[in-house]
Design a protein around this motif. Sequence first.
Motif, PDB file in Angstrom:
ATOM      1  N   PHE A  67       0.841  -1.199   0.000  1.00 33.49           N
ATOM      2  CA  PHE A  67       0.000   0.000   0.000  1.00 33.49           C
ATOM      3  C   PHE A  67       0.875   1.247   0.000  1.00 33.49           C
ATOM      4  O   PHE A  67       1.831   1.349   0.764  1.00 33.49           O
ATOM      5  N   HIS A  68       0.554   2.177  -0.881  1.00 39.72           N
ATOM      6  CA  HIS A  68       1.321   3.417  -1.010  1.00 39.72           C
ATOM      7  C   HIS A  68       0.456   4.497  -1.639  1.00 39.72           C
ATOM      8  O   HIS A  68      -0.571   4.211  -2.245  1.00 39.72           O
ATOM      9  N   HIS A 111      -3.185   2.650  -2.879  1.00 36.17           N
ATOM     10  CA  HIS A 111      -3.463   1.330  -3.436  1.00 36.17           C
ATOM     11  C   HIS A 111      -2.254   0.421  -3.310  1.00 36.17           C
ATOM     12  O   HIS A 111      -1.158   0.863  -3.003  1.00 36.17           O
ATOM     13  N   ASP A 112      -2.507  -0.857  -3.569  1.00 35.58           N
ATOM     14  CA  ASP A 112      -1.468  -1.879  -3.657  1.00 35.58           C
ATOM     15  C   ASP A 112      -1.640  -2.524  -5.023  1.00 35.58           C
ATOM     16  O   ASP A 112      -2.708  -3.046  -5.335  1.00 35.58           O
ATOM     17  N   VAL A 113      -0.619  -2.451  -5.860  1.00 35.19           N
ATOM     18  CA  VAL A 113      -0.670  -3.046  -7.192  1.00 35.19           C
ATOM     19  C   VAL A 113       0.231  -4.280  -7.159  1.00 35.19           C
ATOM     20  O   VAL A 113       1.342  -4.223  -6.636  1.00 35.19           O
ATOM     21  N   ARG A 114      -0.282  -5.376  -7.741  1.00 35.49           N
ATOM     22  CA  ARG A 114       0.466  -6.622  -7.637  1.00 35.49           C
ATOM     23  C   ARG A 114       0.203  -7.544  -8.825  1.00 35.49           C
ATOM     24  O   ARG A 114      -0.838  -7.447  -9.473  1.00 35.49           O
ATOM     25  N   ASN A 115       1.170  -8.411  -9.054  1.00 37.27           N
ATOM     26  CA  ASN A 115       1.041  -9.426 -10.096  1.00 37.27           C
ATOM     27  C   ASN A 115       0.788 -10.752  -9.396  1.00 37.27           C
ATOM     28  O   ASN A 115       1.695 -11.329  -8.817  1.00 37.27           O
ATOM     29  N   VAL A 116      -0.464 -11.219  -9.447  1.00 36.55           N
ATOM     30  CA  VAL A 116      -0.801 -12.508  -8.845  1.00 36.55           C
ATOM     31  C   VAL A 116      -1.001 -13.575  -9.913  1.00 36.55           C
ATOM     32  O   VAL A 116      -1.409 -14.685  -9.610  1.00 36.55           O
ATOM     33  N   SER A 117      -0.720 -13.226 -11.158  1.00 37.78           N
ATOM     34  CA  SER A 117      -0.856 -14.188 -12.252  1.00 37.78           C
ATOM     35  C   SER A 117       0.383 -15.085 -12.296  1.00 37.78           C
ATOM     36  O   SER A 117       1.331 -14.894 -11.540  1.00 37.78           O
ATOM     37  N   ASN A 135       4.391   7.699   0.217  1.00 39.44           N
ATOM     38  CA  ASN A 135       4.227   7.185   1.568  1.00 39.44           C
ATOM     39  C   ASN A 135       3.832   5.722   1.491  1.00 39.44           C
ATOM     40  O   ASN A 135       2.992   5.337   0.678  1.00 39.44           O
ATOM     41  N   ARG A 136       4.468   4.903   2.312  1.00 41.36           N
ATOM     42  CA  ARG A 136       4.194   3.461   2.375  1.00 41.36           C
ATOM     43  C   ARG A 136       3.343   3.184   3.610  1.00 41.36           C
ATOM     44  O   ARG A 136       3.571   3.772   4.674  1.00 41.36           O
ATOM     45  N   GLU A 141      -4.917  -4.242  12.494  1.00 41.59           N
ATOM     46  CA  GLU A 141      -5.928  -5.279  12.705  1.00 41.59           C
ATOM     47  C   GLU A 141      -7.344  -4.789  12.414  1.00 41.59           C
ATOM     48  O   GLU A 141      -8.216  -5.572  12.034  1.00 41.59           O
ATOM     49  N   SER A 142      -7.582  -3.493  12.594  1.00 40.07           N
ATOM     50  CA  SER A 142      -8.929  -2.952  12.361  1.00 40.07           C
ATOM     51  C   SER A 142      -9.127  -2.481  10.924  1.00 40.07           C
ATOM     52  O   SER A 142     -10.186  -1.949  10.594  1.00 40.07           O
ATOM     53  N   GLY A 143      -8.111  -2.656  10.088  1.00 36.87           N
ATOM     54  CA  GLY A 143      -8.226  -2.241   8.694  1.00 36.87           C
ATOM     55  C   GLY A 143      -7.863  -0.793   8.439  1.00 36.87           C
ATOM     56  O   GLY A 143      -8.077  -0.286   7.340  1.00 36.87           O
ATOM     57  N   GLU A 144      -7.301  -0.115   9.425  1.00 39.91           N
ATOM     58  CA  GLU A 144      -6.878   1.283   9.276  1.00 39.91           C
ATOM     59  C   GLU A 144      -5.456   1.345   8.737  1.00 39.91           C
ATOM     60  O   GLU A 144      -4.613   0.508   9.079  1.00 39.91           O
ATOM     61  N   LEU A 145      -5.194   2.361   7.896  1.00 41.47           N
ATOM     62  CA  LEU A 145      -3.845   2.547   7.366  1.00 41.47           C
ATOM     63  C   LEU A 145      -2.903   3.071   8.437  1.00 41.47           C
ATOM     64  O   LEU A 145      -3.244   3.988   9.184  1.00 41.47           O
ATOM     65  N   VAL A 146      -1.720   2.480   8.474  1.00 38.16           N
ATOM     66  CA  VAL A 146      -0.668   2.922   9.381  1.00 38.16           C
ATOM     67  C   VAL A 146       0.522   3.272   8.505  1.00 38.16           C
ATOM     68  O   VAL A 146       0.959   2.462   7.677  1.00 38.16           O
TER      69      VAL A 146
END
Length: 156
Positions: A67-68, A111-117, A135-136, A141-146
């Motif tokens: 995530f960035h 967002h987080d962009v990834r190659n899962v193929s 920013n990275r 655990e609660s789904g909040e960005l840190v």
Amino acid sequence: MVLMTVTATDTGTRALSARARSLAEDSAEWLHRVRLDPQGRWYERLHADADHEVWIISWLPGQSTGFHDHGGSAGAFAVVLGELQEALPEGPDVRTLEGGQVRGFGGHHVHDVRNVSGAPAVSVHVYAPPLSRMNRYDLDESGELVTLRSESAEDW
């Protein structure tokens, strides 16, 4: 390479998406520069001026950005070869983009962009204004960005 000017007065996601699409459609001009790196995503800046910049990125299976954000820059990316997934921090849904598809986004997009193929992928990215920082993030655990760290352009 197809020249398409993106100016400071025309840097909305529509113009950035059009630039990314144009470069993806004319990949014969730059595709030979792409390298595959098993250690991490490979990238190269193709163009930079005061108003925008263009990057190409190659992705082997399993490689991702995490995530960035883009430090306030708007952007767009086009998948040239293969497919990529984009995950957003606000939900479990992911968007799959295949060759020829473009994703534009505003200056506050995370967002987080990834190659899962199972195959390599190549994408072209356009940012305006040019990236000065990113920013990275991680999700707690609660789904909040840190925030994990902030990187400046000198770090790339």
